[in-house]
Design a protein around this motif. Structure first.
Motif, PDB file in Angstrom:
ATOM      1  N   VAL A  36       0.843  -1.204   0.000  1.00  0.00           N
ATOM      2  CA  VAL A  36       0.000   0.000   0.000  1.00  0.00           C
ATOM      3  C   VAL A  36       0.878   1.253   0.000  1.00  0.00           C
ATOM      4  N   LEU A  37       1.915   1.262   0.821  1.00  0.00           N
ATOM      5  CA  LEU A  37       2.801   2.429   0.873  1.00  0.00           C
ATOM      6  C   LEU A  37       3.487   2.673  -0.471  1.00  0.00           C
ATOM      7  N   VAL A  38       4.023   1.614  -1.069  1.00  0.00           N
ATOM      8  CA  VAL A  38       4.715   1.768  -2.349  1.00  0.00           C
ATOM      9  C   VAL A  38       3.721   2.106  -3.460  1.00  0.00           C
ATOM     10  N   GLY A  39       2.566   1.445  -3.451  1.00  0.00           N
ATOM     11  CA  GLY A  39       1.554   1.714  -4.471  1.00  0.00           C
ATOM     12  C   GLY A  39       1.047   3.148  -4.416  1.00  0.00           C
ATOM     13  N   VAL A  40       0.785   3.646  -3.209  1.00  0.00           N
ATOM     14  CA  VAL A  40       0.342   5.038  -3.046  1.00  0.00           C
ATOM     15  C   VAL A  40       1.431   5.993  -3.516  1.00  0.00           C
ATOM     16  N   LEU A  41       2.682   5.675  -3.163  1.00  0.00           N
ATOM     17  CA  LEU A  41       3.804   6.520  -3.598  1.00  0.00           C
ATOM     18  C   LEU A  41       3.879   6.591  -5.121  1.00  0.00           C
ATOM     19  N   LEU A  42       3.713   5.454  -5.775  1.00  0.00           N
ATOM     20  CA  LEU A  42       3.742   5.430  -7.238  1.00  0.00           C
ATOM     21  C   LEU A  42       2.594   6.249  -7.825  1.00  0.00           C
ATOM     22  N   HIS A  43       1.423   6.106  -7.239  1.00  0.00           N
ATOM     23  CA  HIS A  43       0.269   6.841  -7.768  1.00  0.00           C
ATOM     24  C   HIS A  43       0.395   8.346  -7.547  1.00  0.00           C
ATOM     25  N   VAL A  44       0.829   8.725  -6.369  1.00  0.00           N
ATOM     26  CA  VAL A  44       0.915  10.150  -6.027  1.00  0.00           C
ATOM     27  C   VAL A  44       1.994  10.855  -6.851  1.00  0.00           C
ATOM     28  N   THR A  45       3.124  10.179  -7.076  1.00  0.00           N
ATOM     29  CA  THR A  45       4.250  10.822  -7.769  1.00  0.00           C
ATOM     30  C   THR A  45       4.228  10.627  -9.279  1.00  0.00           C
ATOM     31  N   ALA A  46       3.219   9.929  -9.795  1.00  0.00           N
ATOM     32  CA  ALA A  46       3.096   9.724 -11.241  1.00  0.00           C
ATOM     33  C   ALA A  46       2.914  11.068 -11.947  1.00  0.00           C
ATOM     34  N   PRO A  47       3.216  11.139 -13.244  1.00  0.00           N
ATOM     35  CA  PRO A  47       3.078  12.413 -13.970  1.00  0.00           C
ATOM     36  C   PRO A  47       1.705  13.060 -13.837  1.00  0.00           C
ATOM     37  N   ASP A  48       0.654  12.236 -13.715  1.00  0.00           N
ATOM     38  CA  ASP A  48      -0.689  12.788 -13.545  1.00  0.00           C
ATOM     39  C   ASP A  48      -1.198  12.603 -12.111  1.00  0.00           C
ATOM     40  N   GLY A  49      -0.280  12.414 -11.167  1.00  0.00           N
ATOM     41  CA  GLY A  49      -0.656  12.158  -9.781  1.00  0.00           C
ATOM     42  C   GLY A  49      -0.903  13.431  -8.989  1.00  0.00           C
ATOM     43  N   LEU A  50      -1.155  13.250  -7.704  1.00  0.00           N
ATOM     44  CA  LEU A  50      -1.441  14.387  -6.822  1.00  0.00           C
ATOM     45  C   LEU A  50      -0.214  15.266  -6.620  1.00  0.00           C
ATOM     46  N   ARG A  51       0.952  14.659  -6.602  1.00  0.00           N
ATOM     47  CA  ARG A  51       2.214  15.401  -6.393  1.00  0.00           C
ATOM     48  C   ARG A  51       3.276  14.801  -7.317  1.00  0.00           C
ATOM     49  N   PRO A  52       3.217  15.163  -8.595  1.00  0.00           N
ATOM     50  CA  PRO A  52       4.136  14.570  -9.575  1.00  0.00           C
ATOM     51  C   PRO A  52       5.609  14.820  -9.242  1.00  0.00           C
ATOM     52  N   ILE A  53       6.350  13.731  -9.150  1.00  0.00           N
ATOM     53  CA  ILE A  53       7.813  13.818  -8.982  1.00  0.00           C
ATOM     54  C   ILE A  53       8.396  12.773  -9.930  1.00  0.00           C
ATOM     55  N   ARG A  54       8.710  13.183 -11.118  1.00  0.00           N
ATOM     56  CA  ARG A  54       9.072  12.252 -12.190  1.00  0.00           C
ATOM     57  C   ARG A  54      10.252  11.349 -11.825  1.00  0.00           C
ATOM     58  N   THR A  55      11.301  11.938 -11.277  1.00  0.00           N
ATOM     59  CA  THR A  55      12.498  11.152 -10.958  1.00  0.00           C
ATOM     60  C   THR A  55      12.191  10.067  -9.936  1.00  0.00           C
ATOM     61  N   LEU A  56      11.492  10.435  -8.867  1.00  0.00           N
ATOM     62  CA  LEU A  56      11.149   9.467  -7.826  1.00  0.00           C
ATOM     63  C   LEU A  56      10.244   8.372  -8.393  1.00  0.00           C
ATOM     64  N   TYR A  57       9.288   8.767  -9.210  1.00  0.00           N
ATOM     65  CA  TYR A  57       8.376   7.798  -9.811  1.00  0.00           C
ATOM     66  C   TYR A  57       9.137   6.794 -10.677  1.00  0.00           C
ATOM     67  N   LEU A  58      10.062   7.282 -11.482  1.00  0.00           N
ATOM     68  CA  LEU A  58      10.822   6.406 -12.373  1.00  0.00           C
ATOM     69  C   LEU A  58      11.724   5.457 -11.582  1.00  0.00           C
ATOM     70  N   VAL A  59      12.365   5.979 -10.525  1.00  0.00           N
ATOM     71  CA  VAL A  59      13.274   5.150  -9.726  1.00  0.00           C
ATOM     72  C   VAL A  59      12.510   4.048  -8.994  1.00  0.00           C
ATOM     73  N   VAL A  60      11.432   4.440  -8.291  1.00  0.00           N
ATOM     74  CA  VAL A  60      10.640   3.452  -7.553  1.00  0.00           C
ATOM     75  C   VAL A  60      10.009   2.461  -8.515  1.00  0.00           C
ATOM     76  N   GLY A  61       9.487   2.953  -9.636  1.00  0.00           N
ATOM     77  CA  GLY A  61       8.896   2.062 -10.626  1.00  0.00           C
ATOM     78  C   GLY A  61       9.899   1.073 -11.187  1.00  0.00           C
ATOM     79  N   ALA A  62      11.130   1.521 -11.410  1.00  0.00           N
ATOM     80  CA  ALA A  62      12.166   0.635 -11.935  1.00  0.00           C
ATOM     81  C   ALA A  62      12.517  -0.459 -10.923  1.00  0.00           C
ATOM     82  N   VAL A  63      12.634  -0.081  -9.648  1.00  0.00           N
ATOM     83  CA  VAL A  63      12.940  -1.070  -8.609  1.00  0.00           C
ATOM     84  C   VAL A  63      11.825  -2.107  -8.515  1.00  0.00           C
ATOM     85  N   VAL A  64      10.579  -1.644  -8.539  1.00  0.00           N
ATOM     86  CA  VAL A  64       9.429  -2.550  -8.489  1.00  0.00           C
ATOM     87  C   VAL A  64       9.448  -3.503  -9.681  1.00  0.00           C
TER      88      VAL A  64
END
Length: 222
Positions: A36-64
């Motif tokens: 849930v924590l990782v999934g929420v982080l991915l959703h929130v930081t996605a380009p169309d998320g509540l708080r887009p952070i592209r670098t963090l989204y790409l890094v976490v997504g790559a690890v997943v």
């Protein structure tokens, strides 16, 4: 080496079943929290998320994606050193919790991300218009609205963990997988092996049934 009859093996089957339930239960709880924590982080930081952070989204997504792409047996062997560092041993049900959790969190995290994405954008916009913070939107809109999908995903994850726990028996992880290998496969004892298979099937069916009932009950309440 004397062969056990399936009846004589029942005490060992019971002990192995309890070990499997322990592994699946604890790993499931850790996976749900972490997923849930990782999934929420991915959703929130996605380009169309509540708080887009592209670098963090790409890094976490790559690890997943890396951990999701690894076959569990390979991950199980690769994490032996980490497991020994964390719990002091690489053998037994408690040791198996480390690879089980690490292997399942990425799977459930993607389920959470997908479930949150299915929530209508209008509801999020309405909450934001009323002054809700990002944290409130997540806890009071996104998670409650996607609860049915999350329960379905959690059920799939629990079933996945049963399969993973059986594979953990290959490296002495305990449980029904270890029992099937030691008492069934290595001793060429097909009846005992089939007992382990039947118990695993029953566990999977029970978990799926509980999950389906929970989803239907939630749908009726709505």
């Amino acid at each position: 080496m004397n062969k056990l009859s399936w009846y004589d093996a029942l005490p060992e089957v019971w002990a192995a079943t309890l070990d499997t339930l322990y592994m699946v239960g604890v790993a499931f709880l850790l996976t749900v929290v972490g997923g849930v924590l990782v999934g929420v982080l991915l959703h929130v930081t996605a380009p169309d998320g509540l708080r887009p952070i592209r670098t963090l989204y790409l890094v976490v997504g790559a690890v997943v994606n890396v951990f999701r792409s690894l076959p569990f047996l390979v991950l199980l062997i690769a994490l032996i050193g980490v497991t020994r560092l964390v719990v002091g041993t690489a053998i037994g049900p408690t040791a198996a919790l480390v690879p089980l959790t690490i292997g399942a969190i990425p799977f459930f995290a993607r389920i959470v991300e997908s479930a949150l994405r299915e929530v209508p954008r209008g509801r999020v916009d309405a909450a934001r218009a009323m002054g809700a913070s990002n944290g409130q939107i997540v806890t009071k809109v996104l998670l409650p609205e996607s609860l049915s999908s999350l329960i379905s995903g959690a059920t799939l994850t629990a079933v996945l963990l049963v399969g993973y726990s059986a594979m953990a028996g290959v490296v002495g992880g305990g449980g029904l997988g270890d029992f099937a290998i030691v008492y069934g496969y290595q001793r060429f004892n097909t009846p005992v092996l089939m007992v382990a298979v039947v118990v695993l099937i029953v566990l999977v069916q029970a978990l799926q049934t509980v999950g389906d009932v929970a989803v239907r009950a939630l749908a009726h309440r709505r």
